[in-house]
Motif scaffolding. Structure first.
Motif, PDB file in Angstrom:
ATOM      1  N   LEU A 173      43.306  79.014  -8.953  1.00 39.96           N
ATOM      2  CA  LEU A 173      42.284  78.838  -9.995  1.00 39.96           C
ATOM      3  C   LEU A 173      40.899  79.674  -9.715  1.00 39.96           C
ATOM      4  O   LEU A 173      39.998  79.778 -10.312  1.00 39.96           O
ATOM      5  N   GLY A 174      40.983  80.377  -8.582  1.00 38.17           N
ATOM      6  CA  GLY A 174      39.986  81.437  -8.152  1.00 38.17           C
ATOM      7  C   GLY A 174      38.752  80.773  -7.605  1.00 38.17           C
ATOM      8  O   GLY A 174      37.839  81.324  -7.949  1.00 38.17           O
ATOM      9  N   LEU A 175      38.810  79.388  -6.844  1.00 35.21           N
ATOM     10  CA  LEU A 175      37.625  78.943  -6.587  1.00 35.21           C
ATOM     11  C   LEU A 175      37.032  79.768  -5.643  1.00 35.21           C
ATOM     12  O   LEU A 175      37.665  80.337  -4.681  1.00 35.21           O
ATOM     13  N   ASP A 176      35.457  79.762  -5.526  1.00 39.06           N
ATOM     14  CA  ASP A 176      34.968  80.607  -4.518  1.00 39.06           C
ATOM     15  C   ASP A 176      34.950  79.665  -3.260  1.00 39.06           C
ATOM     16  O   ASP A 176      35.437  78.498  -3.419  1.00 39.06           O
ATOM     17  N   ALA A 177      34.537  80.218  -2.114  1.00 40.46           N
ATOM     18  CA  ALA A 177      34.480  79.333  -1.095  1.00 40.46           C
ATOM     19  C   ALA A 177      33.693  77.963  -1.006  1.00 40.46           C
ATOM     20  O   ALA A 177      34.220  76.863  -0.481  1.00 40.46           O
ATOM     21  N   ALA A 178      32.462  78.036  -1.774  1.00 40.09           N
ATOM     22  CA  ALA A 178      31.786  76.873  -1.672  1.00 40.09           C
ATOM     23  C   ALA A 178      32.656  75.746  -2.568  1.00 40.09           C
ATOM     24  O   ALA A 178      32.620  74.481  -2.239  1.00 40.09           O
ATOM     25  N   THR A 179      33.197  76.002  -3.555  1.00 36.39           N
ATOM     26  CA  THR A 179      33.719  75.207  -4.486  1.00 36.39           C
ATOM     27  C   THR A 179      35.360  74.890  -3.684  1.00 36.39           C
ATOM     28  O   THR A 179      35.449  73.692  -4.211  1.00 36.39           O
ATOM     29  N   MET A 180      35.774  75.885  -3.257  1.00 30.57           N
ATOM     30  CA  MET A 180      37.061  75.155  -2.499  1.00 30.57           C
ATOM     31  C   MET A 180      36.824  74.353  -1.448  1.00 30.57           C
ATOM     32  O   MET A 180      37.644  73.344  -1.433  1.00 30.57           O
ATOM     33  N   LEU A 181      35.561  74.183  -0.966  1.00 30.23           N
ATOM     34  CA  LEU A 181      35.108  73.270   0.111  1.00 30.23           C
ATOM     35  C   LEU A 181      35.055  71.920  -0.575  1.00 30.23           C
ATOM     36  O   LEU A 181      35.357  70.953  -0.131  1.00 30.23           O
ATOM     37  N   HIS A 182      34.565  71.847  -1.807  1.00 28.81           N
ATOM     38  CA  HIS A 182      34.391  70.707  -2.572  1.00 28.81           C
ATOM     39  C   HIS A 182      35.861  70.100  -2.980  1.00 28.81           C
ATOM     40  O   HIS A 182      36.187  69.094  -2.783  1.00 28.81           O
ATOM     41  N   ALA A 183      36.675  71.054  -3.330  1.00 30.87           N
ATOM     42  CA  ALA A 183      38.218  70.687  -3.447  1.00 30.87           C
ATOM     43  C   ALA A 183      38.793  70.192  -2.330  1.00 30.87           C
ATOM     44  O   ALA A 183      39.569  68.979  -2.315  1.00 30.87           O
ATOM     45  N   GLY A 226      33.098  71.006 -11.415  1.00 25.70           N
ATOM     46  CA  GLY A 226      31.980  70.770 -11.272  1.00 25.70           C
ATOM     47  C   GLY A 226      32.025  69.559 -10.178  1.00 25.70           C
ATOM     48  O   GLY A 226      30.414  69.180  -9.669  1.00 25.70           O
ATOM     49  N   LEU A 227      32.705  68.796  -9.898  1.00 29.71           N
ATOM     50  CA  LEU A 227      32.930  67.786  -8.947  1.00 29.71           C
ATOM     51  C   LEU A 227      32.659  68.061  -7.516  1.00 29.71           C
ATOM     52  O   LEU A 227      33.553  68.803  -7.106  1.00 29.71           O
ATOM     53  N   THR A 228      31.840  67.386  -6.988  1.00 26.38           N
ATOM     54  CA  THR A 228      31.590  68.148  -5.653  1.00 26.38           C
ATOM     55  C   THR A 228      32.270  66.950  -4.634  1.00 26.38           C
ATOM     56  O   THR A 228      32.623  65.908  -4.887  1.00 26.38           O
ATOM     57  N   GLY A 229      32.277  67.548  -3.070  1.00 26.48           N
ATOM     58  CA  GLY A 229      33.046  66.633  -2.448  1.00 26.48           C
ATOM     59  C   GLY A 229      32.374  66.689  -0.940  1.00 26.48           C
ATOM     60  O   GLY A 229      31.549  67.596  -0.689  1.00 26.48           O
ATOM     61  N   ALA A 230      32.675  65.911  -0.041  1.00 27.45           N
ATOM     62  CA  ALA A 230      31.977  66.059   1.380  1.00 27.45           C
ATOM     63  C   ALA A 230      32.523  67.403   1.993  1.00 27.45           C
ATOM     64  O   ALA A 230      33.613  67.924   1.658  1.00 27.45           O
ATOM     65  N   ARG A 231      31.354  68.030   2.817  1.00 29.71           N
ATOM     66  CA  ARG A 231      31.452  69.193   3.372  1.00 29.71           C
ATOM     67  C   ARG A 231      32.588  69.333   4.637  1.00 29.71           C
ATOM     68  O   ARG A 231      32.923  70.290   5.086  1.00 29.71           O
ATOM     69  N   GLN A 232      32.264  68.147   4.947  1.00 33.65           N
ATOM     70  CA  GLN A 232      33.085  68.194   6.444  1.00 33.65           C
ATOM     71  C   GLN A 232      34.096  66.890   6.397  1.00 33.65           C
ATOM     72  O   GLN A 232      34.006  65.936   7.260  1.00 33.65           O
ATOM     73  N   ILE A 233      34.972  66.876   5.179  1.00 32.86           N
ATOM     74  CA  ILE A 233      35.857  65.676   5.110  1.00 32.86           C
ATOM     75  C   ILE A 233      36.933  65.915   6.464  1.00 32.86           C
ATOM     76  O   ILE A 233      37.418  64.531   6.490  1.00 32.86           O
ATOM     77  N   LEU A 234      37.305  66.762   6.830  1.00 29.69           N
ATOM     78  CA  LEU A 234      38.130  66.820   8.277  1.00 29.69           C
ATOM     79  C   LEU A 234      37.569  66.328   9.367  1.00 29.69           C
ATOM     80  O   LEU A 234      38.111  65.378   9.972  1.00 29.69           O
TER      81      LEU A 234
END
Lengths: 456, 456
Positions: A173-183, A226-234
């Motif tokens: 989907l071509g997510l950028d780094a910040a968006t990938m982190l949300h994913a 546009g749904l955001t997620g935790a930045r340190q989910i791991l």
């Protein structure tokens, strides 16, 4: 990325930024191998009760047409449900790939998500392969990070698999780094899968991959929306490791990103039996080929094994089910001696055949100090054979067939794929030949189109 | 069921066997109250970014028509996606109900699953209410079972909620006890949801309920289709508690089934903030009313709280979003001190207002042994206030407004519902009046039909 980036952020940036040209050619070729192996594993799930239950749910709840393909049913639907069903199907026959260090089956979660998204986007073969490698690299490292304590309760393929699927889908989907982190955040907070089902021999294994692939894919689309997620989910204090591991090591998340290609460390399953039988089976095969022996030429076999093999396999003398047969060293060696291979069909059709049973009774196991000392880092196979004409022969293999140092050749992979497709009655030999040719050329494909479903 | 039934099996048998006539009338009336409160909460989510992101995913991946209704969009789709979106929507405004003892928000996961299945089946109002009660009774007991250690890392509404949704959906589908237990197994092995997102004020809260409702619903349909699950997914050695709790008590799973109606213990939310702020907010309101204080009269506030409040609220000091504001004890008390109420509109308009921010910085939390010891069965509110003129004042409330002993009347619930619908711009006053009348009569409805979507 900055020097202060968290492990999660570094891993997400790697997945988002991975370029086709940065991946070594050998890794790309191995990824094509893994794709064929996965594709055939998915076909092998056709008709299996748990898989068809999940497919019936997808039919009831998903659209009756769409851009993504349910391989076992030769029908199109939305990427969410195609990923769900293909993931369930490919984890049924227990012939899909495995990464030893992470105890993780990457194919069953990464390819379903990547294929569905690539089909929807009409992505190129290069984009598809790049996304798959991103998924493998992420999922394997997440599995290694979560560690052995996690694996005691949780099915790592299900949990790490959700992140792996998100990475593959997100890359396409071509997510950028910040968006990938949300994913990643959305994937990790949906990650689930408990081993409890094993106690009842219940159907959750296929549900786990279905859940991981569909939720991982969803996480990538939701992040794009546009749904955001935790930045340190791991590694965060209320993240996956905090909740489900006691030995997590965040350094594993970023281990040699871009130089260590974990994708190429993935093993193919060759025989359809318990892995503890594989070294001996391979050593016997080698010996029979070297000396031109047939099963009837062999008076007895002594397999020289590690203690774990005796612990796990020692209980089964005369198997009464196919499943037990896969844990019977004598049965496995009998199938190998008769058919050159202990595959799904060999087990289904011949595990109690008189000649196999007779061979089985000529096999015994013996603890070997060298083999036992090397285990589990190395799975050495050693056999001693007495021939009917009085010779004593021996053979050894240092790495079971399918492991990275003793991988399957393309002809062997093609043969395995044909067997899996035939097992599922899901594609003809001719169809498989065409699919195989297409897969070997996938790096040049301008678009990932349909595989088995006729155009509407 | 036999005397040797496991807690999971006993709970599943209860859910499968629950009959409308066995539920006391007062519990049914409270269930209707909870339905209106949920319905309005779902409408309040319309237009919210995370909710619309999930709705956009449902539009992309689900069918464009079907038997179940997405309330905020006035459109029909399959039950899977209707449950997903309605669950996301109803957990956005933070005005949905809560069960104190289990720290669980049942409405946001139970009603979406029950409504979607009831619409698909054309079930009666009685069948719908029975299924909802089954979902509440199951989910609350699972939440109590998982305990406080679980809640430290996991969002119980997401995890226990998956089981609750499965129970409600399974009851409507008429699953027998054994099949309901399989549904529990599939639900428990998909249950997920981590608090890590709070640290970043990310959007996972709505994803959690969306995931729980859709996966729980899926588990019930999959069980009906023959998919088996672990028989002790809750209490087994590799089950949910083994993986995610250190203080789980299996006796809670079967606590007074059929005589204790946990559904009626559920609280309505009065303020629009995290429930952990409510006891302190009500105690502060009481103190200000008793002593005739204005916000400016107050030099500092110490809220005496349970550990869970510190765990959930402690990380937010200066909120940067409305959502974070709802988890900021100081902000909530600032709104209450300024406006007498911390409602949706107060948050939207004033959460960073200078006077509110100034009050916020005069608030601190302190662990209180009595409050902590009573929690989570009782949510006691205690505050200490230093006035600018040098007095030290204290106040306590033993039950915050909305709790069962201090519940909202039907006129108060109707007023709250109108405000929620208006907040979401999702239904007119007249439409809400008609919906409210229909809900108060739902026990007599022959079929659960559409609510806002015009017939095709």
């Amino acid at each position: 990325m900055t020097e202060n980036a968290t492990p999660s952020a570094t891993l997400a940036a790697f997945a988002a930024g991975l370029q086709f040209d940065a991946i070594p050619a050998a890794v790309l070729r191995r990824t094509e191998d893994l794709f064929l192996d996965w594709f055939a594993s998915a076909l092998a799930g056709k008709g299996a009760r748990p898989v068809e239950a999940i497919e019936s749910y997808a039919r009831a709840m998903g659209p009756a047409d769409g851009s993504a393909e349910v391989l076992i049913s030769r029908r199109m639907t939305s990427p969410h449900f195609a990923a769900m069903v293909n993931a369930a199907a490919s984890h049924y026959a227990e012939q899909d790939d495995v990464h030893n260090g992470s105890v993780f089956h990457p194919a069953a979660v990464v390819f379903p998500a990547a294929l569905a998204v690539a089909q929807e986007l009409g992505a190129s073969g290069r984009a598809f392969l790049t996304a798959v490698v991103a998924g493998y690299e992420v999922g394997i490292r997440v599995g290694e990070f979560l560690g052995r304590s996690h694996y005691r309760i949780f099915h790592t393929t299900a949990t790490a698999g959700t992140l792996a699927a998100a990475a593959a889908a997100g890359r396409l989907l071509g997510l950028d780094a910040a968006t990938m982190l949300h994913a990643f955040g959305s994937a990790g907070t949906q990650a689930a899968g408990l081993w409890e089902f094993l106690r009842d021999a219940a159907d959750s294994k296929q549900l786990h991959t279905a859940h991981a692939a569909s939720c991982g894919l969803a996480s990538a689309y939701l992040a794009r929306a546009g749904l955001t997620g935790a930045r340190q989910i791991l590694e965060g204090p209320q993240g996956m490791a905090a909740g489900t591991s006691s030995d997590a090591d965040p350094a594993r998340l970023t281990d040699r990103l871009g130089t260590r290609w974990a994708t190429a460390e993935t093993s193919f399953k060759f025989h359809a039996s318990c892995r503890h039988t594989h070294p001996s089976a391979d050593a016997l095969l080698s010996l029979m080929q070297t000396h031109g022996l047939q099963a009837d030429d062999i008076a007895s076999v002594t397999t020289l094994v590690h203690q774990g093999a005796i612990d796990v396999l020692g209980r089964v003398t005369v198997p009464s089910t196919v499943h037990q047969g896969k844990f019977s060293m004598g049965t496995v060696l009998g199938l190998v001696a008769e058919y050159g291979y202990a595959g799904l069909n060999e087990f289904e059709q011949h595990f109690l055949a008189p000649r196999v049973a007779a061979f089985r009774d000529r096999v015994r196991m013996e603890l070997d100090p060298e083999v036992d000392g090397a285990y589990p880092q190395r799975w050495i196979g050693k056999v001693l054979v007495q021939t009917r004409d009085g010779r004593t022969l021996s053979a050894r293999v240092d790495e079971p067939k399918g492991d990275p140092g003793n991988t399957l050749t393309r002809p062997e992979l093609e043969d395995k794929a044909q067997r899996l497709a035939a097992y599922g009655k899901a594609a003809s030999v001719q169809e498989m030949q065409a699919l195989i040719a297409r897969i070997w050329a996938i790096a040049d494909a301008p678009h990932i189109g349909r595989w088995l479903t006729p155009a509407a």
